[in-house]
Design an enzyme around this catalytic site. Structure first.
Site, PDB file in Angstrom:
ATOM      1  N   ASP A   2       0.830  -1.204   0.000  1.00  0.00           N
ATOM      2  CA  ASP A   2       0.000   0.000   0.000  1.00  0.00           C
ATOM      3  C   ASP A   2       0.871   1.263   0.000  1.00  0.00           C
ATOM      4  OD1 ASP A   2      -2.361   1.327  -0.038  1.00  0.00           O
ATOM      5  OD2 ASP A   2      -2.854   1.024   2.063  1.00  0.00           O
ATOM      6  N   HIS A  19       2.894   3.207  -8.932  1.00  0.00           N
ATOM      7  CA  HIS A  19       2.827   1.768  -9.222  1.00  0.00           C
ATOM      8  C   HIS A  19       4.091   1.311  -9.954  1.00  0.00           C
ATOM      9  CE1 HIS A  19      -1.145   1.761  -7.685  1.00  0.00           C
ATOM     10  NE2 HIS A  19      -1.714   2.353  -8.708  1.00  0.00           N
ATOM     11  N   LEU A 113      12.856 -19.835  -3.277  1.00  0.00           N
ATOM     12  CA  LEU A 113      11.719 -19.054  -2.769  1.00  0.00           C
ATOM     13  C   LEU A 113      10.425 -19.366  -3.535  1.00  0.00           C
ATOM     14  CD1 LEU A 113      10.619 -16.594  -1.087  1.00  0.00           C
ATOM     15  CD2 LEU A 113      11.342 -15.149  -3.005  1.00  0.00           C
TER      16      LEU A 113
HETATM   17  C1  FPP Z   1      -1.789  -0.060  -3.434  1.00  0.00           C
HETATM   18  O1  FPP Z   1      -1.317   1.278  -3.329  1.00  0.00           O
HETATM   19  C2  FPP Z   1      -1.141  -0.749  -4.556  1.00  0.00           C
HETATM   20  C3  FPP Z   1      -1.799  -1.372  -5.588  1.00  0.00           C
HETATM   21  C4  FPP Z   1      -3.261  -1.459  -5.700  1.00  0.00           C
HETATM   22  C5  FPP Z   1      -1.042  -1.991  -6.697  1.00  0.00           C
HETATM   23  C6  FPP Z   1       0.202  -2.760  -6.314  1.00  0.00           C
HETATM   24  C7  FPP Z   1       0.939  -3.084  -7.522  1.00  0.00           C
HETATM   25  C8  FPP Z   1       2.276  -2.996  -7.649  1.00  0.00           C
HETATM   26  C9  FPP Z   1       3.208  -2.671  -6.547  1.00  0.00           C
HETATM   27  C10 FPP Z   1       2.793  -3.267  -8.989  1.00  0.00           C
HETATM   28  C11 FPP Z   1       3.687  -4.411  -9.154  1.00  0.00           C
HETATM   29  C12 FPP Z   1       3.259  -5.734  -8.751  1.00  0.00           C
HETATM   30  C13 FPP Z   1       3.699  -6.865  -9.345  1.00  0.00           C
HETATM   31  C14 FPP Z   1       3.519  -8.150  -8.654  1.00  0.00           C
HETATM   32  C15 FPP Z   1       4.407  -6.885 -10.628  1.00  0.00           C
HETATM   33  P1  FPP Z   1      -2.385   2.452  -3.505  1.00  0.00           P
HETATM   34  O2  FPP Z   1      -2.493   2.760  -4.952  1.00  0.00           O
HETATM   35  O3  FPP Z   1      -3.651   2.049  -2.810  1.00  0.00           O
HETATM   36  O4  FPP Z   1      -1.688   3.634  -2.752  1.00  0.00           O
HETATM   37  P2  FPP Z   1      -2.437   4.777  -1.902  1.00  0.00           P
HETATM   38  O5  FPP Z   1      -3.035   4.093  -0.706  1.00  0.00           O
HETATM   39  O6  FPP Z   1      -1.289   5.676  -1.532  1.00  0.00           O
HETATM   40  O7  FPP Z   1      -3.427   5.424  -2.809  1.00  0.00           O
END
Ligand code: FPP
Length: 238
Positions: A2, A19, A113
Site C-alpha cells: 500500500d 505503481h 523461494l
Molecule cells: C496499493 O497502493 C497498490 C496497488 C493497488 C497496486 C500494487 C501493484 C504494484 C506494486 C505493482 C507491481 C506488482 C507486481 C507483482 C508486478 P495504492 O495505490 O492504494 O496507494 P495509496 O493508498 O497511496 O493510494
C-alpha cells in the site's frame, strides 16, 4: 503493498508513477527474501475490490503486470524462484493469463523461494470457492467437516500459514487478504509507503517478528518450557 498513490502524489506525479516505482520495490523485496532463505513470499498486487478504481488506473496496472511478467520471469527462473499467481483470473485479458500460466510452468520445478502474487484475490472469495469445492468433493456430506477439509481447497493450500504479515502505507487493517490463514500470523504495520520499501525494510520487519512470542493459545510459561525442552533435546542429540 500500500502507498503507491501517495508516494507519487507527494512528488506531484500521477498515481500510476507510484505503481511503476512499486515494481522496483517488488524486485528488491523478492531478491532480499530469496537471499535470506525465506520459504514463501506472497504479494497482494490487486484485490477483488481494486476493480472499483478509475478504469485508466486499472488498465495501467494490468499493462504493468504484463510487462513485469515479460521482463522478470526469466530472472526468477535463473534464481530458482517458483512463481504462482492466486486469485480469480477469469476477468484478466488472455495475454496476461498466458503469461501467468507460462511463468508458472517454467518455474514449476524450482526449489528456492516460493513467490505467490495474489491478483484479483480476496480472502472471502477464497473461502467461498474452497467451500464450494469441499462440498463438490463430498456430495453426500452436510455436516461434520473438519477445518482441514476446507483448508485443502484454499488457493494457497500448497503453502504453510504465514508467519508474518506486513502492510505498508500506514493503514492498520487486513483488507480481505488471506483471512483464513492469518489466524495466528504476526501482524506488522509500517508507515513506509510501498515504493520506499526495500531489502533493509524486510530485515527490520523480520527483526520485529523475531522479538514476538508466539503462543498459539498456550501460556507464556508453557511456550518457554517447550522451547527449553527442545533446546535440551537438540543438546542431547548434538
Ligand atoms: C496499493 O497502493 C497498490 C496497488 C493497488 C497496486 C500494487 C501493484 C504494484 C506494486 C505493482 C507491481 C506488482 C507486481 C507483482 C508486478 P495504492 O495505490 O492504494 O496507494 P495509496 O493508498 O497511496 O493510494
Amino acid at each position: 503493498m500500500d502507498g503507491n498513490g501517495r508516494w507519487a502524489r507527494r512528488r506531484f506525479m500521477p498515481r500510476v508513477a507510484g505503481h511503476r516505482k512499486g515494481v522496483e520495490a517488488v524486485r528488491a523485496v523478492v531478491s532480499r527474501c530469496a537471499e535470506r532463505g525465506v520459504g514463501y513470499l506472497t504479494l497482494f498486487a490487486f484485490s477483488s475490490e481494486n476493480w472499483r478504481r478509475p478504469a485508466e488506473e486499472v488498465n495501467f496496472l494490468m499493462q504493468l503486470f504484463v510487462r513485469a511478467l515479460e521482463e522478470e520471469v526469466a530472472r526468477l527462473h535463473e534464481n530458482n524462484i517458483r512463481l504462482r499467481v492466486v486469485g480469480d483470473l477469469s476477468r484478466f485479458e488472455p495475454r496476461l493469463i498466458d503469461l501467468i500460466r507460462n511463468g508458472e510452468a517454467l518455474t514449476a520445478g524450482n526449489s528456492g523461494l516460493n513467490l505467490t502474487i495474489a491478483a484479483n484475490y480476496g480472502g472471502r472469495w477464497d473461502i467461498m470457492q474452497a467451500f464450494e469445492r469441499m462440498l463438490q468433493a463430498h456430495p453426500e456430506q452436510r455436516s461434520g467437516f473438519a477445518e482441514a477439509d476446507l483448508a485443502q481447497h484454499l488457493a494457497m493450500s500448497y503453502a504453510p500459514e504465514p508467519d508474518l504479515f506486513i502492510r505498508t502505507g500506514g493503514e492498520q487493517r487486513i483488507s480481505n487478504f488471506l483471512l483464513w490463514q492469518l489466524a495466528y500470523t504476526e501482524l506488522y504495520f509500517t508507515d513506509s509507503l510501498w515504493p520506499e520499501f526495500n531489502g533493509a525494510a524486510i530485515d527490520t520487519a523480520i527483526e520485529s517478528f523475531q522479538q514476538r512470542e508466539r503462543r498459539f493459545g498456550r501460556t507464556s510459561e508453557q511456550v518457554q518450557a517447550a522451547a527449553a525442552a527442545e533446546l535440551g533435546a537438540v543438546g542431547r542429540h548434538a
